[in-house]
Scaffold this motif. Structure first.
Motif, PDB file in Angstrom:
ATOM      1  N   TYR A 109       0.858  -1.172   0.000  1.00  0.00           N
ATOM      2  CA  TYR A 109       0.000   0.000   0.000  1.00  0.00           C
ATOM      3  C   TYR A 109       0.902   1.232   0.000  1.00  0.00           C
ATOM      4  O   TYR A 109       1.905   1.270   0.717  1.00  0.00           O
ATOM      5  CB  TYR A 109      -0.904   0.023   1.237  1.00  0.00           C
ATOM      6  N   ALA A 110       0.547   2.221  -0.808  1.00  0.00           N
ATOM      7  CA  ALA A 110       1.297   3.474  -0.823  1.00  0.00           C
ATOM      8  C   ALA A 110       0.342   4.633  -1.038  1.00  0.00           C
ATOM      9  O   ALA A 110      -0.571   4.562  -1.867  1.00  0.00           O
ATOM     10  CB  ALA A 110       2.346   3.443  -1.931  1.00  0.00           C
ATOM     11  N   HIS A 111       0.536   5.674  -0.264  1.00  0.00           N
ATOM     12  CA  HIS A 111      -0.276   6.886  -0.388  1.00  0.00           C
ATOM     13  C   HIS A 111       0.648   8.076  -0.191  1.00  0.00           C
ATOM     14  O   HIS A 111       1.410   8.129   0.773  1.00  0.00           O
ATOM     15  CB  HIS A 111      -1.379   6.909   0.674  1.00  0.00           C
ATOM     16  N   ARG A 112       0.583   9.032  -1.101  1.00  0.00           N
ATOM     17  CA  ARG A 112       1.381  10.247  -0.998  1.00  0.00           C
ATOM     18  C   ARG A 112       0.436  11.423  -0.789  1.00  0.00           C
ATOM     19  O   ARG A 112      -0.561  11.566  -1.509  1.00  0.00           O
ATOM     20  CB  ARG A 112       2.185  10.435  -2.279  1.00  0.00           C
ATOM     21  N   LYS A 121      -7.550   6.870   4.378  1.00  0.00           N
ATOM     22  CA  LYS A 121      -8.497   6.353   5.364  1.00  0.00           C
ATOM     23  C   LYS A 121      -7.816   5.214   6.114  1.00  0.00           C
ATOM     24  O   LYS A 121      -7.198   4.334   5.506  1.00  0.00           O
ATOM     25  CB  LYS A 121      -9.757   5.842   4.680  1.00  0.00           C
ATOM     26  N   ILE A 122      -7.940   5.222   7.415  1.00  0.00           N
ATOM     27  CA  ILE A 122      -7.291   4.208   8.250  1.00  0.00           C
ATOM     28  C   ILE A 122      -7.759   2.809   7.868  1.00  0.00           C
ATOM     29  O   ILE A 122      -6.999   1.845   7.916  1.00  0.00           O
ATOM     30  CB  ILE A 122      -7.471   4.500   9.754  1.00  0.00           C
ATOM     31  N   GLU A 123      -9.022   2.691   7.443  1.00  0.00           N
ATOM     32  CA  GLU A 123      -9.549   1.387   7.038  1.00  0.00           C
ATOM     33  C   GLU A 123      -8.783   0.838   5.833  1.00  0.00           C
ATOM     34  O   GLU A 123      -8.509  -0.355   5.749  1.00  0.00           O
ATOM     35  CB  GLU A 123     -11.046   1.478   6.706  1.00  0.00           C
ATOM     36  N   ASP A 124      -8.419   1.724   4.886  1.00  0.00           N
ATOM     37  CA  ASP A 124      -7.673   1.300   3.701  1.00  0.00           C
ATOM     38  C   ASP A 124      -6.282   0.801   4.084  1.00  0.00           C
ATOM     39  O   ASP A 124      -5.803  -0.210   3.579  1.00  0.00           O
ATOM     40  CB  ASP A 124      -7.547   2.447   2.695  1.00  0.00           C
ATOM     41  N   ALA A 126      -5.327  -0.302   7.098  1.00  0.00           N
ATOM     42  CA  ALA A 126      -5.463  -1.520   7.901  1.00  0.00           C
ATOM     43  C   ALA A 126      -5.780  -2.718   7.032  1.00  0.00           C
ATOM     44  O   ALA A 126      -5.234  -3.805   7.242  1.00  0.00           O
ATOM     45  CB  ALA A 126      -6.541  -1.320   8.967  1.00  0.00           C
ATOM     46  N   THR A 127      -6.645  -2.540   6.038  1.00  0.00           N
ATOM     47  CA  THR A 127      -6.984  -3.645   5.142  1.00  0.00           C
ATOM     48  C   THR A 127      -5.760  -4.082   4.350  1.00  0.00           C
ATOM     49  O   THR A 127      -5.479  -5.275   4.233  1.00  0.00           O
ATOM     50  CB  THR A 127      -8.127  -3.231   4.190  1.00  0.00           C
ATOM     51  N   ALA A 128      -5.015  -3.125   3.829  1.00  0.00           N
ATOM     52  CA  ALA A 128      -3.818  -3.461   3.051  1.00  0.00           C
ATOM     53  C   ALA A 128      -2.791  -4.182   3.918  1.00  0.00           C
ATOM     54  O   ALA A 128      -2.091  -5.083   3.451  1.00  0.00           O
ATOM     55  CB  ALA A 128      -3.194  -2.177   2.469  1.00  0.00           C
ATOM     56  N   GLY A 129      -2.701  -3.767   5.187  1.00  0.00           N
ATOM     57  CA  GLY A 129      -1.749  -4.384   6.100  1.00  0.00           C
ATOM     58  C   GLY A 129      -2.296  -5.628   6.786  1.00  0.00           C
ATOM     59  O   GLY A 129      -1.660  -6.188   7.662  1.00  0.00           O
ATOM     60  N   LYS A 130      -3.504  -6.024   6.396  1.00  0.00           N
ATOM     61  CA  LYS A 130      -4.161  -7.193   6.966  1.00  0.00           C
ATOM     62  C   LYS A 130      -4.254  -7.096   8.483  1.00  0.00           C
ATOM     63  O   LYS A 130      -4.063  -8.053   9.205  1.00  0.00           O
ATOM     64  CB  LYS A 130      -3.447  -8.467   6.540  1.00  0.00           C
ATOM     65  N   LEU A 131      -4.546  -5.861   8.943  1.00  0.00           N
ATOM     66  CA  LEU A 131      -4.662  -5.623  10.379  1.00  0.00           C
ATOM     67  C   LEU A 131      -6.049  -5.998  10.891  1.00  0.00           C
ATOM     68  O   LEU A 131      -6.249  -6.137  12.077  1.00  0.00           O
ATOM     69  CB  LEU A 131      -4.359  -4.155  10.702  1.00  0.00           C
TER      70      LEU A 131
END
Length: 132
Positions: A109-112, A121-124, A126-131
């Motif tokens: 996941y990468a966001h600039r 969004k924290i949900e995005d 967390a989902t990418a990190g499988k949290l």
């Protein structure tokens, strides 16, 4: 987590944010911002948004106690070098950041940020990190 600063500022940040694991927090104390350049993070003053881009930056939903903590510590945590002569806005303050999720050697996941506070969004994350 990598931020602009020094060991003293990182220690203060971690003291104020005990939920952040100490073993994943690092600071870039260089004068060159090489880490930020390598991540292709820009500078606020160079930001150009596409026409019609909706900017929806909101203040955090802090309690009165949290706002007090913020205002009483913001200067101590600002990305300004000790002894730096301020003739304008410091370079570290103008730097934009981003968010990465790394799994082993893969960036999943990468966001600039295009503007300060344009965080994912924290949900995005967390989902990418499988949290969850």
């Amino acid at each position: 987590m990598v931020s602009i600063g020094d060991g003293e500022k990182l220690t203060k940040f971690l003291d104020l944010n005990p939920n952040v694991p100490k073993d994943i927090a690092f600071v870039d104390d260089s004068d060159t911002f090489d880490v930020y350049e390598a991540a292709n993070f820009g500078v606020f003053t160079d930001t150009k948004l596409a026409k019609g881009t909706k900017v929806d930056i909101k203040a955090p939903d802090f309690s009165a106690k949290q706002w007090w903590g913020y205002f009483t510590n913001v200067a101590k945590l600002a990305p300004v070098k000790k002894g730096e002569k301020l003739t304008g806005v410091p370079e570290g303050v103008l730097r934009l950041g981003g968010t990465f999720v790394i799994d082993g050697e893969d960036v999943v996941y990468a966001h600039r940020e295009n503007l300060p506070g344009m965080s994912p969004k924290i949900e995005d994350v967390a989902t990418a990190g499988k949290l969850w």
